[in-house]
Design an enzyme around this catalytic site. Structure first.
Site, PDB file in Angstrom:
ATOM      1  N   HIS A  42       3.125  -7.441  -0.143  1.00 47.31           N
ATOM      2  CA  HIS A  42       4.161  -7.869   0.800  1.00 47.31           C
ATOM      3  C   HIS A  42       5.330  -8.552   0.103  1.00 47.31           C
ATOM      4  CE1 HIS A  42       5.853 -10.018   4.358  1.00 47.31           C
ATOM      5  NE2 HIS A  42       5.399  -8.973   5.018  1.00 47.31           N
ATOM      6  N   SER A  74       9.475  -8.319   8.931  1.00 46.00           N
ATOM      7  CA  SER A  74       9.397  -8.760   7.533  1.00 46.00           C
ATOM      8  C   SER A  74      10.347  -7.980   6.648  1.00 46.00           C
ATOM      9  CB  SER A  74       7.976  -8.576   6.998  1.00 46.00           C
ATOM     10  OG  SER A  74       7.130  -9.622   7.371  1.00 46.00           O
ATOM     11  N   ASP A 125       6.699 -16.099   0.128  1.00 42.54           N
ATOM     12  CA  ASP A 125       5.908 -14.955   0.559  1.00 42.54           C
ATOM     13  C   ASP A 125       4.653 -14.881  -0.295  1.00 42.54           C
ATOM     14  OD1 ASP A 125       5.279 -12.035   1.285  1.00 42.54           O
ATOM     15  OD2 ASP A 125       7.234 -12.266   2.229  1.00 42.54           O
TER      16      ASP A 125
END
Length: 541
Positions: free
Chosen positions: A198, A351, A157
């Site tokens: 994220h 996600s 990620d």
């Protein structure tokens, strides 16, 4: 050795060595990027994959590139190079190169170094109270285990804030700086800005600190690695993501979470995921956020467990992709987790659903440490809860932490199941019924030759459970390859579900069946010529 046969190795953190040595050895077959290579998306690059028969990936491709192009990255383990064209090169020049290089011996594929993106949906300013652990029944699982730190989850990620107040205690200290940065090609995967949230958010869902009087509760207290493959803007190159997957597997990660997608089918990414799966790693990925669109890659690969998103009321999230590749559903709407810097926020997207499933997988493996990745995958399927959605929306059902931890993988959750199902023909041993089909052919090269043959096969036993496809070719002087699809489409050397390719002309593919498959078969000449016999043995229960 063929690459289509899963090894299903049970990973028990095999590289728990000293930090510096572990980080150095972990990069194995990943070559360093060319100095000055820009991080993030690489639209001017073409990835070229070579046959695993070659001794040098770079040398095989180097003589085949135009004078205005250069090899800027090599991965010998996965067998590919990245070829960069000048930014002012015509698009047709890149297309011509891809077409022409495929005519060369030992070149398997050529594709754009596509960009993949994070799968986060912007959230409303009102954040709900944490509900995801309760929805998947973590409390019942936590009564048995909060997660073993010997179980490692690698997060491919953006970078993770590894010194976050609620993440630091669960970062895997066996690797220097708890991971690697494939975007900037250095050993520190720390996020470069406050907005690069994220990875921290995803990591906090899967393995944020739990029962520690700090912040939110993650799904598990398993150990975590940060494989930074997405940059500050949320995008990352295909090659960086593939390298991060390979590296994670080489580090001994039991589980890899990939909350990313959007680049379409890629041989490179498919190979990287299959490599990790063959190494014994369970791969989990977000289905995508295209509001009911088809499942995105890498979630759609056979080696990856695709996860759809649920809202707090266990309805399918409006943004979630759906399709036959979905295996599990998990909460993904307004999920509270850690963000940079020592802060917390609620975000929405598949996600967020993917790391919930990855965290539950970590809890299950902590409770049942002898499971291989294949067995762990089946166990998560078997213990999922049907919440009334369609198969394309929920797969086997909503992932359930309590059942995954407390159910014996060998016996199931009901000791009477065997008695109740004695008359079900699907419960018989595989092989009670056998059907065999054969075909003869001949392959040859040169003008007017026959370089390949294709076949289709419809299953014929009552309860198909296994098939073996065997190719017996010339005893010497020829190399034939075997390719297989499971949905009836005609396979090619670049589009297939299974393949077997060794030196020589004898190949074999074995595959477990659910009963709804239709086999497509390609026999392809790599070198030489001669006659062959193709045999399909189908077993039913």
């Amino acid at each position: 050795m063929t690459r289509d046969t899963n090894s299903n190795v049970g990973r028990r953190s095999v590289l728990k060595a000293a930090s510096a040595l572990g980080a150095f050895l972990g990069l194995g077959g990943v070559a360093s990027a060319t100095p000055g290579r820009e991080p993030g998306p690489k639209k001017d690059e073409i990835i070229v994959g070579v046959s695993e028969r070659v001794s040098s990936t770079e040398a095989t491709v180097e003589s085949k590139i135009p004078t205005n192009a250069e090899i800027v990255h090599t991965n010998e383990t996965l067998g590919y190079v990245a070829v960069k064209f000048p930014s002012n090169a015509a698009e047709q020049a890149r297309e011509n190169f891809k077409r022409n290089v495929l005519q060369e011996d030992d070149i398997e594929y050529a594709e754009d170094n596509a960009t993949y993106e994070t799968l986060e949906v912007p959230n409303d300013p009102m954040y709900g109270q944490q509900y995801a652990p309760q929805q998947v029944n973590c409390e019942g699982a936590w009564a048995e285990t909060y997660g073993d730190d010997d179980v490692v989850i690698s997060v491919v990620d953006q970078g993770i804030q590894y010194d976050h107040e609620n993440l630091a205690e669960n970062m895997d200290g066996s690797v220097s700086d708890y991971g690697y940065d494939f975007v900037d090609d250095d050993g520190d995967p720390y996020p470069v800005s406050a907005g690069e949230n994220h990875g921290t958010h995803v990591g906090g869902i899967a393995a944020g600190g739990t029962n520690n009087d700090t912040g939110h509760a993650g799904i598990s207290n398993c150990s975590m690695l940060s494989a930074r493959a997405l940059g500050d803007g949320g995008g990352g190159s295909l090659s960086d993501i593939a390298d991060a997957i390979q590296w994670s597997a080489d580090q001994g990660a039991d589980i890899i979470n990939m909350s990313l997608g959007g680049g379409g089918f890629s041989e490179t990414l498919d190979n990287a995921c299959q490599y990790a799966y063959d190494e014994g790693t369970l791969l989990v990925a977000a289905a995508g956020n295209d509001h009911g669109g088809s499942v995105s890659y890498p979630a759609a690969y056979d080696s990856v467990m695709a996860v759809s998103s649920l809202d707090e009321g266990e309805t399918l999230s409006s943004f979630s992709n759906v399709g036959p590749e979905i295996e599990l559903a998990a909460p993904g709407g307004n999920v509270l987790s850690a963000v940079n810097w020592d802060d917390y926020d609620s975000l929405s997207g598949t996600s967020m659903a993917s790391p919930v499933a990855a965290g539950v997988a970590g809890l299950a493996l902590s409770a049942h440490p002898g499971l291989s990745n294949d067995e762990l995958r089946d166990h998560l399927h078997d213990t999922a809860v049907d919440i009334g959605l369609s198969d394309d929306e929920q797969g086997y059902g909503r992932v359930d932490a309590e059942l995954a931890v407390t159910t014996d993988p060998d016996n199931g959750d009901d000791d009477d199941d065997d008695d109740d199902d004695e008359d079900d023909p699907g419960d018989g041993e595989c092989g009670d019924e056998t059907n065999t089909a054969t075909a003869d052919g001949e392959l040859s090269g040169g003008w007017g030759g026959n370089p390949s043959d294709t076949y289709s096969y419809e299953l014929s036993t009552d309860n198909p459970c296994h098939a073996t496809v065997t190719l017996d070719g010339p005893s010497s002087g020829a190399t034939f390859d075997l390719f297989l699809t499971l949905d009836g489409r005609t396979p090619t050397t670049s589009d297939y579900d299974r393949r077997s390719y060794n030196w020589g002309a004898d190949e074999e593919i074995e595959v477990d069946l659910d009963g709804d498959e239709e086999l497509g078969i390609l026999v392809d000449r790599y070198d030489g010529s001669g006659s062959y016999t193709l045999t399909i043995e189908e077993l039913g229960s």
